[in-house]
Design a protein around this motif. Structure first.
Motif, PDB file in Angstrom:
ATOM      1  N   UNK A  59      37.733  39.806  34.560  1.00 26.16           N
ATOM      2  CA  UNK A  59      38.523  41.096  34.821  1.00 26.16           C
ATOM      3  C   UNK A  59      38.230  41.753  36.182  1.00 26.16           C
ATOM      4  N   UNK A  60      39.413  42.206  36.822  1.00 29.86           N
ATOM      5  CA  UNK A  60      39.353  42.847  37.988  1.00 29.86           C
ATOM      6  C   UNK A  60      39.708  44.191  37.905  1.00 29.86           C
ATOM      7  N   UNK A  61      38.595  45.193  37.795  1.00 29.73           N
ATOM      8  CA  UNK A  61      38.908  46.509  37.434  1.00 29.73           C
ATOM      9  C   UNK A  61      39.668  47.369  38.599  1.00 29.73           C
ATOM     10  N   UNK A  62      39.052  47.129  39.863  1.00 32.21           N
ATOM     11  CA  UNK A  62      39.822  47.999  40.998  1.00 32.21           C
ATOM     12  C   UNK A  62      39.705  46.768  42.098  1.00 32.21           C
ATOM     13  N   UNK A  63      40.963  46.911  42.763  1.00 37.74           N
ATOM     14  CA  UNK A  63      41.072  45.844  43.855  1.00 37.74           C
ATOM     15  C   UNK A  63      41.150  46.561  45.191  1.00 37.74           C
TER      16      UNK A  63
END
Ligand SMILES: Nc1ncnc2c1ncn2[C@@H]1O[C@H](COP(=O)(O)OP(=O)(O)OP(=O)(O)O)[C@@H](O)[C@H]1O
Ligand SMILES: [Mg+2]
Length: 270
Positions: A59-63
């Motif tokens: 999971x990528x929470x913030x890019x």
């Protein structure tokens, strides 16, 4: 600690930029025990995908684009392992050009934004590596303005230096136009086709153009295992894996030697 920032460049698609940026970051952090931040400046997010697969990140929470919008990249940093961090990209990053034009009037501010945002992060790392798309764009402009060094990819099986040459002439433009302060760390030959050998004429031409000392002695061979890692993530299970890792351990050692030489020469000249 103040990080040295390195962009991996060539204005041609599919020449191995992302593989080199990811693997150089990986070996610098794991085998050379350096603190490393890898920044994915490509909305295609290939570097992010490869790292995520390798480290089991789901999971990528913030890019990166959210960091650009907020004016703060710190909250977008993901820990990959003890020594390696990643600022991931997602497709939302395609809106970077629109965002920069609405936020800043001046060209110089538009191209310098990454540099500004990276400044507070530099004290946490030995090296920051940046992966960019193969286009002359806001992405590559921002990376050039933020970088101390460029590692130029040379397609050593081709008869032309095309992507590498264009990169160098554009670098000169950025230096003239915006006073970019960036130096060539080296030119790294990469073999992208199977069964290929280094084309010596191309390497000789590269030496004439960039200087003998600037072209790497090591080169990145074509290895099926390096391609397979796109699907499996980076692994350590057999001698094919060891071989693929060793290629990049040698490359990063040589890169650090080259940078040290450049900096030693500068001090001596002062
Ligand atoms: N040394 C290598 N041996 C075998 N395959 C490789 C090697 N380096 C890269 N590849 C494969 O070649 C393809 C292109 O590599 P990569 O994505 O690194 O290129 P790129 O220059 O970043 O491309 P783009 O311009 O699209 O960003 C990928 O499928 C990758 O796995
Ligand atoms: Mg790429």
């Amino acid at each position: 600690m103040t990080a040295k920032t390195i962009v991996v460049g060539n204005f041609k698609g599919g020449v191995g930029k992302t593989k080199v940026a990811v693997m150089a970051s990986w070996e610098l952090s794991r085998e050379l025990n350096k603190k490393v931040l890898l920044i994915d400046m490509d909305p295609q997010a290939n570097a992010t995908t490869l790292i995520a697969r390798s480290a089991g990140i789901t999971e990528i929470k913030s890019s990166i684009f959210e960091g650009f919008e907020k004016g703060d990249l710190a909250s977008t940093v993901m820990h990959v392992n003890d020594n390696l961090d990643l600022i991931p990209a997602t497709v939302s990053f395609k809106n970077l050009p629109k965002f920069l034009y609405s936020k800043f009037q001046e060209d110089l501010d538009q191209v310098s934004y990454l540099n500004r945002l990276l400044e507070p992060l530099k004290e946490n790392y030995d090296y920051i590596l940046i992966d960019v798309p193969p286009t002359i764009s806001d992405y590559s402009d921002n990376a050039m303005m933020a970088a101390d060094y460029v590692l130029i990819i040379l397609q050593a099986q081709e008869l032309s230096l095309e992507g590498a040459e264009t990169y160098i002439s554009y670098l000169q433009f950025m230096i003239d136009e915006y006073e970019a302060y960036i130096q060539v760390a080296g030119v790294l030959p990469v073999l992208l086709r199977p069964g290929g050998r280094v084309d010596h004429a191309t390497v000789e031409r590269a030496k004439e153009m960039f200087g003998d000392d600037n072209v790497f002695e090591n080169y990145v061979k074509h290895l099926e295992r390096l391609k397979a890692w796109d699907i499996t993530g980076i692994t350590y299970k057999d001698h094919h894996d060891n071989r693929a890792h060793q290629v990049f351990v040698d490359v990063v050692q040589e890169m650090l030697d080259k940078i040290e030489k450049i900096e030693g020469g500068e001090e001596a000249g002062e």
